[in-house]
Enzyme design. Structure first.
Site, PDB file in Angstrom:
ATOM      1  CD  GLU A   1      -2.700   1.205   2.560  1.00  0.00           C
ATOM      2  OE1 GLU A   1      -3.798   1.774   2.506  1.00  0.00           O
ATOM      3  OE2 GLU A   1      -2.261   0.657   3.598  1.00  0.00           O
TER       4      GLU A   1
ATOM      5  CE  LYS B   1      -7.628   1.130   3.055  1.00  0.00           C
ATOM      6  NZ  LYS B   1      -6.474   1.758   3.781  1.00  0.00           N
TER       7      LYS B   1
ATOM      8  CB  CYS C   1      -4.379  -1.499   4.197  1.00  0.00           C
ATOM      9  SG  CYS C   1      -3.493  -1.286   5.779  1.00  0.00           S
TER      10      CYS C   1
END
Length: 279
Positions: A46, A118, A159
């Site tokens: 990330e 994301k 994440c």
């Protein structure tokens, strides 16, 4: 499309700096090293392109995805070396003025296969340790993504998505054999939850999990946990890069183990929607 039964993947662990140019310079030798070790794909963490907590400074650097120097640099590296690159994630401009935290999957010819923004943003308050509000700077994505590749489906996530198992059940149910979870985990949450959650997502879905991570003390003052992982569909850790960066580890995935794990414990097929009754 016939699916290849093995994937030789390089996991890159970074300690990303504040600008795309600095981080592209860090990634360039990793691409060459990965190719030299016979890897077919390199996976990055990330915010591989830019870890910059200064919103004003970051705002001056973040551009539309088509113009992003890190993404375009990775496309050039992929084409030059004939290797697929998963960029981990890169902040790119969103329509509302904030950023998207975007993963880009690039094939060995330098073409973009797919992109993923994301979905779950890291808005947390861990008493006395971590306060972080990702939604101040980032806008959420609105769609899960499974990329169709020569190795079958690759499920994309980033994440904090890790904490939402329904996403991974959906990715696996729609054909993902490998789940990518690039991350920049904090040290307190990493020490408490990293390994167990990564193994859980692999076990629950009968999938390989590849989780390249940020590691170390960054120029913008943050510290990240490291421990990039490769986990097999039975939950066995195949590689743990521990602390320190930059690092590279090449792992060969036997993708036939996905079907084997899912046949033995068909949790995806056995799942039921259960109504809740208050009593």
């Amino acid at each position: 499309m016939d699916k290849r039964d093995t994937l030789r993947i390089a996991i890159g662990q970074l300690c990303s700096a504040r600008t795309q140019a600095e981080n592209l310079a860090m990634v360039t030798p990793l691409v060459s090293d990965a190719k030299g070790q016979g890897a077919e794909m390199l996976a990055l963490p990330e915010v591989a392109s830019m870890m910059n907590a200064d919103r004003k400074a970051a705002d001056a650097l973040v551009v539309a995805a088509a113009d992003d120097p890190f993404i375009n640099g990775c496309r050039e590296l992929a084409a030059r070396h004939g290797i697929w690159i998963h960029t981990g994630s890169t902040p790119v401009r969103a329509p509302d003025g904030r950023f998207f935290n975007r993963s880009t999957l690039i094939d060995g010819g330098g073409d973009i296969v797919t992109e993923y923004d994301k979905i779950h943003l890291f808005d947390v308050n861990i008493e006395g340790k971590v306060v972080f509000t990702e939604s101040k700077a980032f806008a959420p994505g609105d769609a899960a993504v499974v990329a169709e590749t020569p190795w079958g489906g690759l499920g994309l996530s980033i994440c904090y998505d890790l904490r939402f198992p329904k996403l991974y059940n959906a990715l696996a149910s729609h054909g993902a054999r490998v789940l990518f979870i690039p991350a920049a985990f904090t040290v307190p949450t990493g020490e408490a939850h990293w390994h167990v959650l990564m193994r859980a997502r692999a076990i629950e879905t009968g999938s390989f999990v590849i989780s390249p991570a940020q590691s170390g003390h960054h120029d913008d003052g943050r510290t990240t946990y490291g421990h990039s992982l490769a986990v097999d569909p039975w939950g066995t850790v195949l590689a743990d890069l521990e602390a320190g960066a930059p690092k590279l580890r090449v792992v060969e995935l036997d993708l036939t183990r996905v079907a084997s794990a899912r046949a033995q414990i068909p949790a995806l097929d056995n799942a039921r929607e259960v109504p809740l009754r208050h009593s």
